[in-house]
Design an enzyme around this catalytic site. Structure first.
Site, PDB file in Angstrom:
ATOM      1  N   LYS A   1       0.799  -1.227   0.000  1.00  0.00           N
ATOM      2  CA  LYS A   1       0.000   0.000   0.000  1.00  0.00           C
ATOM      3  C   LYS A   1       0.835   1.282   0.000  1.00  0.00           C
ATOM      4  CE  LYS A   1      -3.363  -1.136  -0.521  1.00  0.00           C
ATOM      5  NZ  LYS A   1      -3.694  -1.825  -1.798  1.00  0.00           N
ATOM      6  N   SER A   2       2.047   1.160  -0.514  1.00  0.00           N
ATOM      7  CA  SER A   2       2.931   2.330  -0.545  1.00  0.00           C
ATOM      8  C   SER A   2       3.074   2.921  -1.947  1.00  0.00           C
ATOM      9  CB  SER A   2       4.318   1.938  -0.012  1.00  0.00           C
ATOM     10  OG  SER A   2       4.211   1.439   1.290  1.00  0.00           O
TER      11      SER A   2
ATOM     12  N   THR B   1       2.907   0.581  -4.973  1.00  0.00           N
ATOM     13  CA  THR B   1       3.503  -0.477  -5.808  1.00  0.00           C
ATOM     14  C   THR B   1       2.981  -0.420  -7.242  1.00  0.00           C
ATOM     15  OG1 THR B   1       3.196  -1.779  -3.795  1.00  0.00           O
ATOM     16  CG2 THR B   1       4.092  -2.927  -5.722  1.00  0.00           C
TER      17      THR B   1
ATOM     18  N   TRP C   1       1.623   1.900  -8.749  1.00  0.00           N
ATOM     19  CA  TRP C   1       2.046   3.175  -9.337  1.00  0.00           C
ATOM     20  C   TRP C   1       3.444   3.015  -9.950  1.00  0.00           C
ATOM     21  CZ3 TRP C   1       1.886   8.284  -5.926  1.00  0.00           C
ATOM     22  CH2 TRP C   1       1.790   9.388  -6.772  1.00  0.00           C
TER      23      TRP C   1
ATOM     24  N   HIS D   1       7.492  -7.114  -2.273  1.00  0.00           N
ATOM     25  CA  HIS D   1       7.262  -6.557  -0.928  1.00  0.00           C
ATOM     26  C   HIS D   1       8.232  -7.215   0.067  1.00  0.00           C
ATOM     27  CE1 HIS D   1       3.656  -4.458  -2.024  1.00  0.00           C
ATOM     28  NE2 HIS D   1       2.850  -5.496  -2.044  1.00  0.00           N
TER      29      HIS D   1
ATOM     30  N   SER E   1      -4.749   2.730   4.182  1.00  0.00           N
ATOM     31  CA  SER E   1      -4.918   2.073   2.888  1.00  0.00           C
ATOM     32  C   SER E   1      -5.027   0.557   3.065  1.00  0.00           C
ATOM     33  CB  SER E   1      -3.744   2.450   1.976  1.00  0.00           C
ATOM     34  OG  SER E   1      -3.912   1.897   0.706  1.00  0.00           O
TER      35      SER E   1
ATOM     36  N   TYR F   1       6.122   8.138  -1.693  1.00  0.00           N
ATOM     37  CA  TYR F   1       4.795   8.294  -2.305  1.00  0.00           C
ATOM     38  C   TYR F   1       4.442   9.783  -2.341  1.00  0.00           C
ATOM     39  CZ  TYR F   1      -0.328   7.756  -2.662  1.00  0.00           C
ATOM     40  OH  TYR F   1      -1.644   7.828  -3.037  1.00  0.00           O
TER      41      TYR F   1
ATOM     42  N   MET G   1      -4.980   6.294 -14.241  1.00  0.00           N
ATOM     43  CA  MET G   1      -4.834   4.889 -13.831  1.00  0.00           C
ATOM     44  C   MET G   1      -6.158   4.321 -13.296  1.00  0.00           C
ATOM     45  SD  MET G   1      -1.028   4.682 -12.118  1.00  0.00           S
ATOM     46  CE  MET G   1      -1.310   3.046 -11.451  1.00  0.00           C
TER      47      MET G   1
ATOM     48  N   GLY H   1      -5.989   7.680  -3.287  1.00  0.00           N
ATOM     49  CA  GLY H   1      -4.745   8.183  -3.861  1.00  0.00           C
ATOM     50  C   GLY H   1      -4.358   9.570  -3.381  1.00  0.00           C
TER      51      GLY H   1
HETATM   52  P1  A3P Z   1      -5.130   4.518  -1.135  1.00  0.00           P
HETATM   53  O1  A3P Z   1      -5.747   3.267  -0.597  1.00  0.00           O
HETATM   54  O2  A3P Z   1      -4.699   5.455  -0.050  1.00  0.00           O
HETATM   55  O3  A3P Z   1      -5.975   5.192  -2.152  1.00  0.00           O
HETATM   56  P2  A3P Z   1      -0.079  -0.505  -3.597  1.00  0.00           P
HETATM   57  O4  A3P Z   1      -0.079  -0.519  -5.063  1.00  0.00           O
HETATM   58  O5  A3P Z   1       1.299  -0.518  -2.974  1.00  0.00           O
HETATM   59  O6  A3P Z   1      -0.987  -1.551  -3.019  1.00  0.00           O
HETATM   60  O7  A3P Z   1      -0.650   0.908  -3.115  1.00  0.00           O
HETATM   61  C1  A3P Z   1      -1.998   1.256  -3.332  1.00  0.00           C
HETATM   62  C2  A3P Z   1      -2.178   2.691  -2.893  1.00  0.00           C
HETATM   63  O8  A3P Z   1      -1.527   3.548  -3.856  1.00  0.00           O
HETATM   64  C3  A3P Z   1      -3.661   3.098  -2.880  1.00  0.00           C
HETATM   65  O9  A3P Z   1      -3.768   4.121  -1.873  1.00  0.00           O
HETATM   66  C4  A3P Z   1      -3.810   3.656  -4.292  1.00  0.00           C
HETATM   67  O10 A3P Z   1      -4.921   4.480  -4.459  1.00  0.00           O
HETATM   68  C5  A3P Z   1      -2.489   4.434  -4.411  1.00  0.00           C
HETATM   69  N1  A3P Z   1      -2.136   4.742  -5.805  1.00  0.00           N
HETATM   70  C6  A3P Z   1      -2.010   3.895  -6.845  1.00  0.00           C
HETATM   71  N2  A3P Z   1      -1.738   4.556  -7.973  1.00  0.00           N
HETATM   72  C7  A3P Z   1      -1.680   5.871  -7.638  1.00  0.00           C
HETATM   73  C8  A3P Z   1      -1.449   7.078  -8.379  1.00  0.00           C
HETATM   74  N3  A3P Z   1      -1.241   7.067  -9.683  1.00  0.00           N
HETATM   75  N4  A3P Z   1      -1.460   8.251  -7.695  1.00  0.00           N
HETATM   76  C9  A3P Z   1      -1.690   8.277  -6.366  1.00  0.00           C
HETATM   77  N5  A3P Z   1      -1.918   7.174  -5.619  1.00  0.00           N
HETATM   78  C10 A3P Z   1      -1.919   5.987  -6.253  1.00  0.00           C
END
Ligand code: A3P
Length: 283
Positions: free
Chosen positions: A45-46, A48, A50, A98, A128, A183, A222, A246
């Site tokens: 949830k950091s 990934t 993205w 991870h 998240s 992030y 996305m 996000g």
């Molecule tokens: P939130 O739950 O706070 O919205 P991972 O891919 O490591 O599981 O992380 C998922 C988190 O990254 C989610 O956070 C998701 O919305 C956020 N995320 C993914 N793509 C993003 C983007 N392009 N811009 C901002 N946040 C993004």
């Protein structure tokens, strides 16, 4: 849909049955990591997905056709999940993980293997992950945020402790060719962050391509891209989403003042040797 997953421990780290196969984890230490391979390492949830999107677009040189037909996890697979064979990808192989420091394949330390570690402020990570657990089938739902926060702090969650993860990766950083990004800095200036990642990887994108990559990696784009939003993930809540909000600072909508102060105290103690600077608030 019935749940058929459980958390189990392997060498001190929590994994999910059916996704993380023990026999595969046992072989990871010996996994060959090739010249020019790139691994994005994150705690869950950091950011990934993205980084998966960013890396695949950088390596396709901004060519959208190259990334349109495949989901992020196929373009940039997990090294610890054997579903998509990372080994058979053409070089330079892009991957995510991870894994905590102590489980990463030894070969990563060799010359010309690059790691990008994406870190996110742990209060937003906790929020998240809380929503993720209540969304996907593969993790047990937690009724209250209070209960979940306790488990998060104790590391009784997927991939165990956030504090140990960042601490171990940061203190062993000299063993790798590694770039740390947050992030929050990607949120603040995505274009500059992608440029920084390109510089680290020795990749060049002209201004026009950099604009294209940046646009394709925004949350807005996305979120509606089925190849970059896990819309088919098995879930128990049709109103949830993998790309949820996000934003930076959603923790303020979940933590009470007392929880926040308690978390700050633990953070100060656990992170005292780690001079990491997070942005905790979008203002
Ligand atoms: P939130 O739950 O706070 O919205 P991972 O891919 O490591 O599981 O992380 C998922 C988190 O990254 C989610 O956070 C998701 O919305 C956020 N995320 C993914 N793509 C993003 C983007 N392009 N811009 C901002 N946040 C993004």
């Amino acid at each position: 849909m019935s749940k058929h997953y459980d958390l189990y421990q392997y060498k001190g780290c929590n994994f999910i049955s059916n996704i993380h196969i023990k026999e595969h984890l046992e072989k990871l230490d010996q996994l060959e990591i090739r010249d020019n391979d790139v691994i994005a390492v994150t705690y869950p949830k950091s950011g990934t997905i993205w980084m998966q999107q960013i890396l695949s677009l950088i390596y396709s040189d901004g060519d959208l056709a190259a990334v349109q037909g495949k989901r992020t996890a196929e373009r940039v697979p997990w090294i610890e999940v054997p579903v998509i064979d990372f080994v058979k990808q053409p070089s330079p192989r892009l991957s995510v993980s991870h894994l905590p420091y102590h489980l990463i394949p030894k070969d990563v330390k060799k010359e010309n293997r690059k790691i990008i570690y994406v870190a996110r402020n742990p209060k937003d990570v906790a929020v998240s992950l809380y929503h993720f657990q209540n969304y996907v089938i593969m993790l047990d739902a937690t009724s209250s945020f209070e209960d979940f926060l306790e488990k998060f702090i104790e590391g009784k969650v997927l991939y165990s402790s956030w504090f140990d993860h960042i601490h171990d990766w940061y203190t062993h950083r000299d063993e790798f060719d590694i770039l740390f990004v947050t992030y929050e800095e990607m949120q603040k200036d995505l274009r500059a962050s992608i440029q920084k990642i390109c510089d680290f990887l020795g990749k060049e994108l002209d201004d026009e391509k950099l604009d294209i990559v940046t646009e394709q990696c925004t949350f807005k784009v996305m979120k509606i891209n089925p190849m970059a939003n896990y819309e088919n993930i098995e879930n128990k809540n049709p109103n949830g989403a993998f790309l949820r909000k996000g934003i930076v600072g959603d923790w303020k909508n979940h933590f009470t003042v007392a929880q926040s102060e308690m978390f700050d105290r633990i953070y100060q103690e656990r992170m005292k040797d780690i001079p990491f600077k997070f942005i905790w608030d979008s203002k």
